[in-house]
Scaffold this motif. Structure first.
Motif, mmCIF file in Angstrom:
data_model
loop_
_atom_site.group_PDB
_atom_site.id
_atom_site.type_symbol
_atom_site.label_atom_id
_atom_site.label_comp_id
_atom_site.label_asym_id
_atom_site.label_seq_id
_atom_site.Cartn_x
_atom_site.Cartn_y
_atom_site.Cartn_z
ATOM 1 N N VAL A 186 0.831 -1.200 0.000
ATOM 2 C CA VAL A 186 0.000 0.000 0.000
ATOM 3 C C VAL A 186 0.868 1.253 0.000
ATOM 4 O O VAL A 186 0.534 2.264 -0.631
ATOM 5 C CB VAL A 186 -0.988 -0.003 1.190
ATOM 6 N N ALA A 187 2.021 1.192 0.665
ATOM 7 C CA ALA A 187 2.895 2.361 0.724
ATOM 8 C C ALA A 187 3.494 2.701 -0.633
ATOM 9 O O ALA A 187 3.832 3.866 -0.896
ATOM 10 C CB ALA A 187 4.010 2.126 1.741
ATOM 11 N N SER A 188 3.614 1.704 -1.514
ATOM 12 C CA SER A 188 4.196 1.960 -2.843
ATOM 13 C C SER A 188 3.340 2.906 -3.677
ATOM 14 O O SER A 188 3.815 3.465 -4.665
ATOM 15 C CB SER A 188 4.395 0.640 -3.594
ATOM 16 N N THR A 189 2.093 3.102 -3.278
ATOM 17 C CA THR A 189 1.190 3.992 -4.022
ATOM 18 C C THR A 189 1.278 5.438 -3.564
ATOM 19 O O THR A 189 0.650 6.309 -4.163
ATOM 20 C CB THR A 189 -0.264 3.516 -3.885
ATOM 21 N N THR A 190 2.037 5.719 -2.513
ATOM 22 C CA THR A 190 2.055 7.060 -1.925
ATOM 23 C C THR A 190 2.992 7.995 -2.676
ATOM 24 O O THR A 190 3.948 7.556 -3.340
ATOM 25 C CB THR A 190 2.487 7.009 -0.450
ATOM 26 N N ASP A 191 2.749 9.276 -2.535
ATOM 27 C CA ASP A 191 3.657 10.281 -3.102
ATOM 28 C C ASP A 191 5.060 10.129 -2.531
ATOM 29 O O ASP A 191 6.055 10.283 -3.252
ATOM 30 C CB ASP A 191 3.137 11.694 -2.809
ATOM 31 N N MET A 192 5.142 9.846 -1.227
ATOM 32 C CA MET A 192 6.440 9.729 -0.572
ATOM 33 C C MET A 192 7.282 8.633 -1.212
ATOM 34 O O MET A 192 8.477 8.825 -1.493
ATOM 35 C CB MET A 192 6.243 9.447 0.914
ATOM 36 N N ALA A 193 6.685 7.476 -1.492
ATOM 37 C CA ALA A 193 7.419 6.375 -2.109
ATOM 38 C C ALA A 193 7.898 6.755 -3.501
ATOM 39 O O ALA A 193 9.048 6.469 -3.883
ATOM 40 C CB ALA A 193 6.537 5.133 -2.172
ATOM 41 N N GLN A 194 7.050 7.393 -4.266
ATOM 42 C CA GLN A 194 7.409 7.730 -5.642
ATOM 43 C C GLN A 194 8.481 8.818 -5.696
ATOM 44 O O GLN A 194 9.370 8.795 -6.562
ATOM 45 C CB GLN A 194 6.145 8.127 -6.403
ATOM 46 N N ILE A 195 8.433 9.745 -4.762
ATOM 47 C CA ILE A 195 9.492 10.758 -4.647
ATOM 48 C C ILE A 195 10.816 10.087 -4.322
ATOM 49 O O ILE A 195 11.870 10.411 -4.897
ATOM 50 C CB ILE A 195 9.129 11.795 -3.562
ATOM 51 N N ALA A 196 10.786 9.120 -3.388
ATOM 52 C CA ALA A 196 12.014 8.434 -2.978
ATOM 53 C C ALA A 196 12.624 7.650 -4.138
ATOM 54 O O ALA A 196 13.853 7.628 -4.316
ATOM 55 C CB ALA A 196 11.732 7.503 -1.802
ATOM 56 N N VAL A 197 11.803 7.012 -4.947
ATOM 57 C CA VAL A 197 12.315 6.267 -6.104
ATOM 58 C C VAL A 197 12.986 7.226 -7.085
ATOM 59 O O VAL A 197 14.086 6.952 -7.590
ATOM 60 C CB VAL A 197 11.188 5.476 -6.794
ATOM 61 N N ARG A 198 12.346 8.367 -7.340
ATOM 62 C CA ARG A 198 12.949 9.336 -8.267
ATOM 63 C C ARG A 198 14.273 9.871 -7.711
ATOM 64 O O ARG A 198 15.254 10.013 -8.445
ATOM 65 C CB ARG A 198 11.980 10.493 -8.533
#
Length: 445
Positions: A38-50
């Protein structure tokens, strides 16, 4: 000390792992993967990947995929992005005496290392490394809290456990493992947890930097960089005397029923009980009083504007339970933050700094709730500590239900069920089956 920590880490074998410990590791595997989904869908996760993609490209030792994302980076980069991902939803396992979390750093780091290795691991080998990471992290955390004035984030002490386990995965000998722990501790984030309590943001519990710090430390030690001693491992003997004979992982690991700060959980448990016991509806609520320990009152969180402020609050999560009767995936949305019924109840919550609860909240988190209704009645619950602690653990069924609550909407029933099956028996998997589990956990939804 029964044995030095680095000798313990180097020599540990699967036969040394008691059944109770293996049960905890299996539970944490399943629980953490549900949170990661569920956390993979968050803005925070996507920012961290970038951010990790921009700074941690694939190096010379092999690519590692980011947890629940599939992006290929270095092992350190995947650990960084994965650490931020798991930390984006505050529902991962906890170690109550350390006031923090082991799995949120350990799983992203060790899964990344396993993915990058040229020789696939089997389940028993991964269990050995996981046990080392959990046990060293938990003891380093206890030592740090006992010897440092500041309350540091989990990233500060999980960096030591991650470094130790990752050095072991790289085939380091005991002295190299000792140096890895020293490097991990020296360069790990000494971030102050109460800063994120007072000003909730995406830095969260520090594991987004603790996890890669440990990974980098292991690679540096394997190349010959020196870094011993790790003070938390070598100059606080009270926390290491029974290493190898007792397991802090077994004694201290607990699980969360709700995706928010543990300090809010006894109050959430209380309102859930009072609302059901007295058959109350949210429109009947005039006010809520929560007597709790001092640091918990600093959570407050009456009007969160972001998921971070929701996670580090008490008033709004309590109001959410009163209005919705649950705190699940739908309650993690922006729509919940704008719900007028929840906002009304949240504004009527009063937090009371109780000296007695502050005094006894050592290794436990106490709160007592009183609900006042519109017709003048008052209902007071008994003082509570959080459900999910070792003295009132979540059942296997509750862990499974929570996993599917978080993972099914993101991964689908079929993939989630296969992760549940394999992670719940991961230590018995051969290399091919464990590689399949890695693929399920590290691929994009």
């Amino acid at each position: 000390m029964t044995q030095p920590f680095h000798t313990f880490a180097a020599d540990l074998s699967y036969a040394d792992l008691p059944d109770r410990l293996l049960m905890i590791l299996r539970r944490s595997f399943l629980d953490t993967m549900g949170v990661a989904a569920v956390a993979s869908t968050t803005d925070m996760a996507q920012i961290a990947v970038r951010g990790a993609r921009a700074t941690f490209g694939v190096g010379s030792v092999g690519a590692a995929r980011v947890l629940m994302d599939g992006t290929k980076l270095s092992a350190a980069g995947a650990a960084m992005a994965g650490g931020f991902t798991v930390d984006a939803v505050d529902a991962h396992d906890t170690t109550t005496p350390c006031k923090g979390h082991v799995g949120s750093a350990v799983f992203p780091a060790l899964l990344a290392m396993a993915d990058a290795m040229s020789n696939p691991l089997n389940g028993k080998e991964f269990a050995e490394n996981l046990a080392v990471a959990y046990e060293i992290s938990a003891r380093a955390g206890l030592a740090q809290h006992a010897t440092c004035a500041d309350y540091h984030t989990s990233g500060a002490w999980t960096a030591v456990g991650v470094a130790t386990a990752c050095a072991r995965m790289l085939g380091c000998d005991a002295q190299q493992i000792r140096h890895a722990a020293g490097i991990g501790e020296y360069h790990g984030p000494r971030s102050q947890m109460m800063r994120c309590i007072d000003y909730p943001t995406m830095v969260r519990d520090g594991v987004g930097w603790g996890a890669p710090s440990g990974v980098v430390a292991a690679y540096l030690a394997s190349e010959g960089l020196t870094g011993a001693p790790a003070l938390t491992c070598e100059q606080a003997p009270a926390f290491w005397n029974d290493l190898g004979n007792a397991w802090r992982t077994v004694e201290d690991t607990s699980y969360k029923a709700y995706p928010c700060c543990r300090w809010a959980h006894p109050s959430i448990d209380s309102v859930a009980y009072l609302m059901a016991e007295h058959r109350l509806t949210h429109d009947q609520i005039a006010g809520v009083e929560i007597a709790t320990f001092h640091n918990a009152t600093r959570l407050a969180g009456h009007s969160p504007a972001t998921p971070d402020e929701f996670a580090y609050g008490i008033a709004f999560p309590v109001a959410t339970m009163i209005v919705r009767g649950q705190i699940g995936v739908p309650e993690l949305s922006q729509q919940t933050l704008n719900d007028p019924d929840i906002q009304r109840v949240s504004s009527a919550v009063r937090l009371i700094d109780d000296p007695h609860f502050t005094k006894i909240s050592v290794g436990k988190r106490w709160a007592q709730v009183t609900i006042h209704t519109q017709d003048g009645q008052s209902f007071q619950d008994i003082p509570r500590t959080p459900k999910g602690d070792s003295d009132q653990p979540l059942s296997d069924g509750e862990i499974s239900e929570k996993f599917h609550l978080f993972s099914d909407p993101v991964l689908g029933d079929k993939r989630a069920s296969e992760i549940e099956k394999l992670s719940s028996e991961f230590d018995s998997l051969d290399a091919a089956a464990f590689t399949r589990l890695l693929d399920l956990c590290l691929s994009a939804p």
